[in-house]
Each structure stands twice: as structure tokens, then as C-alpha cells.
Write an enzyme that holds these catalytic residues in place. Structure first.
Site, PDB file in Angstrom:
ATOM      1  N   GLY A  22       0.847  -1.174   0.000  1.00 11.01           N
ATOM      2  CA  GLY A  22       0.000   0.000   0.000  1.00 11.01           C
ATOM      3  C   GLY A  22       0.886   1.228   0.000  1.00 11.01           C
ATOM      4  O   GLY A  22       2.120   1.132  -0.017  1.00 11.01           O
ATOM      5  N   SER A  23       0.287   2.403   0.066  1.00 11.14           N
ATOM      6  CA  SER A  23       1.076   3.632  -0.033  1.00 11.14           C
ATOM      7  C   SER A  23       2.064   3.779   1.128  1.00 11.14           C
ATOM      8  O   SER A  23       3.187   4.259   0.944  1.00 11.14           O
ATOM      9  CB  SER A  23       0.148   4.844  -0.088  1.00 11.14           C
ATOM     10  OG  SER A  23      -0.737   4.851   1.026  1.00 11.14           O
ATOM     11  N   GLU A  25       3.765   1.596   2.552  1.00 12.52           N
ATOM     12  CA  GLU A  25       4.884   0.661   2.445  1.00 12.52           C
ATOM     13  C   GLU A  25       5.829   0.999   1.289  1.00 12.52           C
ATOM     14  O   GLU A  25       6.916   0.427   1.187  1.00 12.52           O
ATOM     15  CB  GLU A  25       4.372  -0.776   2.259  1.00 12.52           C
ATOM     16  CG  GLU A  25       3.636  -1.316   3.460  1.00 12.52           C
ATOM     17  CD  GLU A  25       2.283  -0.659   3.658  1.00 12.52           C
ATOM     18  OE1 GLU A  25       2.003  -0.185   4.782  1.00 12.52           O
ATOM     19  OE2 GLU A  25       1.502  -0.568   2.680  1.00 12.52           O
ATOM     20  N   GLU A  44      -4.034  -9.894   2.395  1.00 14.01           N
ATOM     21  CA  GLU A  44      -3.065 -10.005   3.498  1.00 14.01           C
ATOM     22  C   GLU A  44      -3.185 -11.312   4.275  1.00 14.01           C
ATOM     23  O   GLU A  44      -2.207 -11.803   4.843  1.00 14.01           O
ATOM     24  CB  GLU A  44      -3.203  -8.814   4.445  1.00 14.01           C
ATOM     25  CG  GLU A  44      -2.662  -7.511   3.903  1.00 14.01           C
ATOM     26  CD  GLU A  44      -3.691  -6.715   3.136  1.00 14.01           C
ATOM     27  OE1 GLU A  44      -4.791  -7.238   2.860  1.00 14.01           O
ATOM     28  OE2 GLU A  44      -3.398  -5.541   2.799  1.00 14.01           O
ATOM     29  N   HIS A  67      -0.077  -3.808   4.958  1.00 18.17           N
ATOM     30  CA  HIS A  67      -0.476  -2.428   4.707  1.00 18.17           C
ATOM     31  C   HIS A  67      -1.319  -1.873   5.855  1.00 18.17           C
ATOM     32  O   HIS A  67      -2.498  -2.212   6.006  1.00 18.17           O
ATOM     33  CB  HIS A  67      -1.279  -2.347   3.404  1.00 18.17           C
ATOM     34  CG  HIS A  67      -1.818  -0.965   3.125  1.00 18.17           C
ATOM     35  ND1 HIS A  67      -1.044   0.165   3.218  1.00 18.17           N
ATOM     36  CD2 HIS A  67      -3.058  -0.545   2.748  1.00 18.17           C
ATOM     37  CE1 HIS A  67      -1.771   1.222   2.909  1.00 18.17           C
ATOM     38  NE2 HIS A  67      -2.999   0.824   2.625  1.00 18.17           N
ATOM     39  N   HIS A 279      21.468   5.227  31.487  1.00 23.49           N
ATOM     40  CA  HIS A 279      20.595   6.218  32.120  1.00 23.49           C
ATOM     41  C   HIS A 279      20.829   7.604  31.534  1.00 23.49           C
ATOM     42  O   HIS A 279      19.888   8.314  31.209  1.00 23.49           O
ATOM     43  CB  HIS A 279      20.846   6.229  33.637  1.00 23.49           C
ATOM     44  CG  HIS A 279      19.849   7.022  34.418  1.00 23.49           C
ATOM     45  ND1 HIS A 279      19.879   7.109  35.790  1.00 23.49           N
ATOM     46  CD2 HIS A 279      18.782   7.757  34.033  1.00 23.49           C
ATOM     47  CE1 HIS A 279      18.880   7.870  36.211  1.00 23.49           C
ATOM     48  NE2 HIS A 279      18.208   8.284  35.166  1.00 23.49           N
ATOM     49  N   GLY A 400      14.171   3.092  39.322  1.00 22.50           N
ATOM     50  CA  GLY A 400      14.546   4.488  39.371  1.00 22.50           C
ATOM     51  C   GLY A 400      13.604   5.390  40.132  1.00 22.50           C
ATOM     52  O   GLY A 400      13.901   6.580  40.295  1.00 22.50           O
TER      53      GLY A 400
END
Length: 528
Positions: A22-23, A25, A44, A67, A279, A400
């Protein structure tokens, strides 16, 4: 970037692409290499099934190009089949241009990674365009690791025009990721052979090695192979005795810092840690010139995600035990010289240098003590000066955030009442878990809580430098009285006016908890 991705796909033998374009891709397919094969399917669902059959027949991961969300939806029935069959597939979907997704443009799907769940092992959309090659590499390795299965990668169409730093992709195509299971198949022997011929190998250990017998086997391996030992960045545990002459310290939590610390070594063996948990954003080459890396971890996600080095997914303790039996340093490999001990600091407090407090703690601490550290602005000084000699000797918040330290010390004391527990806490961190004092008092737990009061979020203040920010509110903590707060929960407390007072309190037997508030000088020794 397109050429770099094509090179990666070649290195993995993924030159056959199954798709229905498709467009979104078309930028990926632009200037399609002559040595690649594009297998066109007319729906697909058929595309996905063809790739499934191909992967099962070859025994290797296959590449599927779908797509957008609509094409992915068309393929879902056969994607579910591939997941049940544990077929290794890298399923790519074309996403709209990044700047268009938030506008709800045609062929965009802001939640693309959620569309395929629960029929994929993982689903990614790169956070930056330059992350596309590494993300595809992670998907490739993860799809092939047991249990095998499909992995989805959503690829914004404008990412293909981005430039990628060569340092970020230089190791991706040569990485080998294997699974050891019961450490059979000769994988450990190959690591042993590489250690035997290395000129200057180094051992880096992570939290997965902080348990017996892995802890003792790591010591035996380091001694037999004559390897210095570092602890991997941002450690929540201590997998090697910090009093051992081979111990070198904690690696900095930045790419450039790690590379600098490991300079001069030609083989880096990492056991029980991600490669690496950075980090601070200080980019550069992932490894020093001439160095290679081998990772041993029980975490397949960490093995797949690593941007460099070979990886073995296996029990780190079992691998360390096997290596300790097999590896002997060659006669010409020099012995490891002990690292210099840190110099004493002048004491003119209060407020005291945090280093001086840790020196007192080091002298008074029983060898079998459990330490819980949540004084985050003093982590570098803590690791440099406080001895940890046994497995399970340290607990530190892994993610963290704050609020782990004080209640974790309570849990550690409840688990093993005969092992002394000392919690080293910042005055800010204390407030996140202060309710744990009540439980410590109710159970008469002999925990020593050391609250290092500097009147600020010191770790955050340090970060204003690397992040280039200034005039930040909310970093000062005036007026907190930890001793009075502790009394309200039933825990006796003292304000430390002299370090002799601290030493005496640490060695005096008690039947319950005690909180010591220790004024420390402002300043940061952050292991970044």
C-alpha cells in the site's frame, strides 16, 4: 537508512519479503534490491499464511510486509494461527508519517501496536526514526527465541528517509543469539574457548548472578581466568564481593562511560545483566576498538534487544558454574592488580561528607548485613566505600523511582530476623515509604534506618547539568524532621552530631528499630 536495513536483512537471510503493498509501504520498497525477492499475495490473509508456511519449511524467521491497520486486520486470522503454531515471523506494518498520526490522517493508527495483540510475542513502534534498524533486529531475534512466534513492528513511512549513526548499527548484523536451555549444545564450551584465547578479558556481572551458587562461581571464574570484574550499570543488586581484589566498581550508566571504562579489553563477558542499562544520554561507540562481547542472561527480551555482542539465553548460575570448571587463564595472562582504595576525607561537620558516613558504616557493619540503599544522590560514593561480601547483601530500587528502600528493609528483616539490616535513605526517599516505620515498630525489627539529610533532591539537582536545564522548582526539602516523624510511628530516633555517635549506634545490640538522622553536605556522587 534503507540500505542499512537491507544489509541487516541480508545478514539474517531474510531476503524474501511476503506482502501486498500500500502507499505507506512504498518507501520501504523503494529501490528494492535485485538480490531480494518480493512475493506478492492478493490478500493479506494469504500473505501471512504464505510466510507462515515458508518459515515452517525453512525453520527460519520470515518477513511479512502488511499495509497499515487495515491490512493487519485482514491478516489477523492467520496471524492467530501463526501464534498458536509458534511460527517465527517478523510482521511489519506501514504506519502513516509520524507528523500525520496525531491528526488522525488516513491510513494512520495511533495504537497500531495494540491491533495485533494477543497474537504476537511483542509489538514495537520505534520511538525515533533512527531506531528502526535496532528495533527490527530485536524483533528478528525475539521471534526466533523459544517459544518462537510472530513479532510486530510498526514502521512510519517517513522514517525511511532518516540518517542513522553508524555506531548504532555496526554490530547488529553480526550478532548471534542462541538459547542454552540446560546449557548444552556446546554454547558454554564456545564461550570458554573465547575466554582462553582472549588477550585481556573482563567480566561484567548483573543482578541475575546475585544468588548462590552463582555468586561464588563468579568469584571462582574471575580468579581462575584472571579477569577484573565490573558490576553492570544501574545495579539493583550486588553480584560480586566489593572487597575482592578483582572488583573494579560499577560501570557508568552511559554509552560513552561504559566504552571508556572497558577500554583495553578485547572480550567482555556479561553475565546476568542487560547490555546495558543506560541512564544518561552520552552516545558513542557501544564497544571499545577491537573488543567483542558475549552476553549470558535468562531474559530473552534482553538478549534480543542488545545492540551489540552475541547472546546466550540460559541460566546464568549454571553457565558460571560450567565456566568456572573449564576456564583456566593462559600462563602469559597477567594477574589482576587490586584497585586503589579510596582516600579518607576530612570531617568538619555536621554536615558531614557522605563519604565519611560510609567509611564509618564500612567499619561498623557486620559481614552478614543486608544493606538497602535509597540515597540516590550518593550512589557512587556508596559503591566505592561500603563493603558487600555475600550474596543478597544489597537491595536497591531497580526502576529508578523512590519509595522502595524503607519498606524493603522491613521486608528483608521479616524474611531473615537473624541477619542485621541497615537502610541508607535520602531524606526525600524516606518520605515515600515512611509508613513502613510503623510496621518495623510493631514487629520489633532491629533495623537501623540512616536518613542522610541534605535538604534537597540531590540526584535531580545533578541531572539539571546533563539535561541543560536551570531554575527548576521543587528540588529543595527544608523543614523535614525525620526524628519527630519516626517517633510518631513508634520508632526511636537520634540526630547525629558526631560520627562517633553513629559508630556507637551501629554496633550496639537492640531489640527494635532505630532511626538516625545524619546531616550530610550538599553535593552528588551519582554513578552516571
Amino acid at each position: 537508512m534503507r540500505a542499512q536495513v537491507h544489509d541487516l536483512l541480508r545478514s539474517w537471510g531474510m531476503t524474501t519479503v511476503f506482502g501486498n503493498p500500500g502507499s505507506n509501504e512504498l518507501p520501504f520498497l523503494d529501490r528494492f534490491p535485485a538480490d531480494f525477492r518480493y512475493v506478492l499475495g492478493l490478500h493479506e490473509g494469504a500473505v501471512l499464511a504464505m510466510a507462515d508456511g515458508y518459515a515452517q519449511a525453512t525453520g527460519r524467521a520470515a518477513l511479512v510486509n502488511l499495509h497499515a491497520a487495515a491490512g493487519l486486520g485482514n491478516a489477523m486470522g492467520n496471524l492467530a494461527n501463526a501464534a498458536q503454531q509458534q511460527t517465527p515471523l517478523v510482521v511489519t506494518t506501514g504506519q502513516q508519517a509520524r507528523g500525520m498520526v496525531g491528526l488522525g490522517a488516513m491510513l494512520s493508527e495511533a495504537r497500531m501496536t495494540e491491533v495485533a495483540r494477543p497474537h504476537v510475542k511483542a509489538a514495537f513502534e520505534p520511538l525515533r526514526a533512527r531506531d528502526v534498524p535496532r528495533t527490527l533486529a530485536e524483533a528478528h531475534h525475539l521471534a526466533a527465541l523459544p517459544p518462537r512466534g510472530p513479532v510486530l513492528v510498526s514502521l512510519p513511512l517517513d522514517d525511511w528517509a532518516a540518517e542513522v549513526d553508524p555506531h548504532e548499527v555496526e554490530h547488529l548484523g553480526t550478532r548471534r543469539v542462541a538459547t542454552g536451555g540446560g546449557v548444552g549444545g556446546g554454547e558454554v564450551e564456545m564461550i570458554a574457548a573465547r575466554l582462553a584465547v582472549a588477550r585481556s578479558p573482563v567480566l561484567v556481572l548483573g543482578p541475575e548472578a546475585d544468588a548462590e551458587p552463582a555468586f561464588s562461581c563468579a568469584v571462582a571464574l574471575a580468579e581462575r581466568a584472571r579477569m577484573p570484574v565490573w558490576i553492570a550499570p544501574s545495579p539493583p543488586r550486588c553480584p560480586f564481593p566489593t572487597t575482592h581484589p578483582h572488583y573494579r566498581g560499577v560501570l557508568p550508566a552511559a554509552v560513552a562511560g561504559v566504552t571508556g571504562a572497558l577500554a583495553g579489553h578485547d572480550l567482555v563477558l556479561v553475565v546476568g545483566a542487560p547490555v546495558f542499562r543506560y541512564h544518561v544520554d552520552r552516545p558513542g561507540p557501544y564497544l571499545p576498538p577491537g573488543a567483542t562481547l558475549v552476553l549470558v542472561t535468562a531474559d530473552p527480551g534482553a538478549a534480543a534487544r542488545a545492540p551489540m555482542g552475541d547472546a546466550l539465553v540460559a541460566d546464568p548460575g549454571a553457565v558460571l558454574a560450567r565456566l568456572a570448571e573449564q576456564v583456566v587463564a593462559p600462563a602469559d595472562r597477567p594477574a589482576v592488580a587490586p584497585r586503589p582504595l579510596p582516600a579518607a576525607v576530612a570531617v568538619e561537620g555536621p554536615p558531614f561528607p557522605a563519604e565519611a558516613v560510609f567509611d564509618v558504616l564500612a567499619k561498623a557493619l557486620p559481614a552478614d548485613a543486608v544493606l538497602v540503599n535509597e540515597s540516590t544522590s550518593n550512589t557512587a560514593a556508596f559503591w566505592e566505600r561500603v563493603p558487600i561480601r555475600r550474596a543478597g547483601g544489597l537491595l536497591f530500587p531497580a526502576a529508578g523511582g523512590l519509595g522502595f528502600g524503607l519498606p524493603a528493609a522491613v521486608g528483608a528483616a521479616l524474611a531473615d530476623p537473624d541477619r542485621p539490616v541497615v537502610a541508607v535513605l535520602g531524606d526525600g526517599a524516606t518520605q515515600y515509604g515512611v509508613q513502613g516505620l510503623w510496621t518495623a515498630a510493631r514487629h520489633d525489627l532491629p533495623i537501623t534506618f540512616l536518613v542522610l539529610r541534605n535538604g534537597e533532591y540531590g540526584g535531580l539537582r545533578w541531572f539539571t547539568g546533563p539535561l541543560g536545564v536551570r531554575d527548576v522548582p521543587g528540588l529543595d526539602l527544608p523543614g523535614i524532621d525525620a526524628v519527630t516523624i519516626a517517633a510518631g510511628y513508634g520508632v526511636p530516633g537520634e540526630r547525629v552530631e558526631a560520627l562517633d555517635q553513629l559508630a556507637a549506634a551501629l554496633i550496639t545490640p537492640r531489640d527494635g528499630p532505630l532511626l538516625l538522622e545524619i546531616p550530610v553536605a550538599s553535593g552528588v556522587s551519582f554513578a552516571g
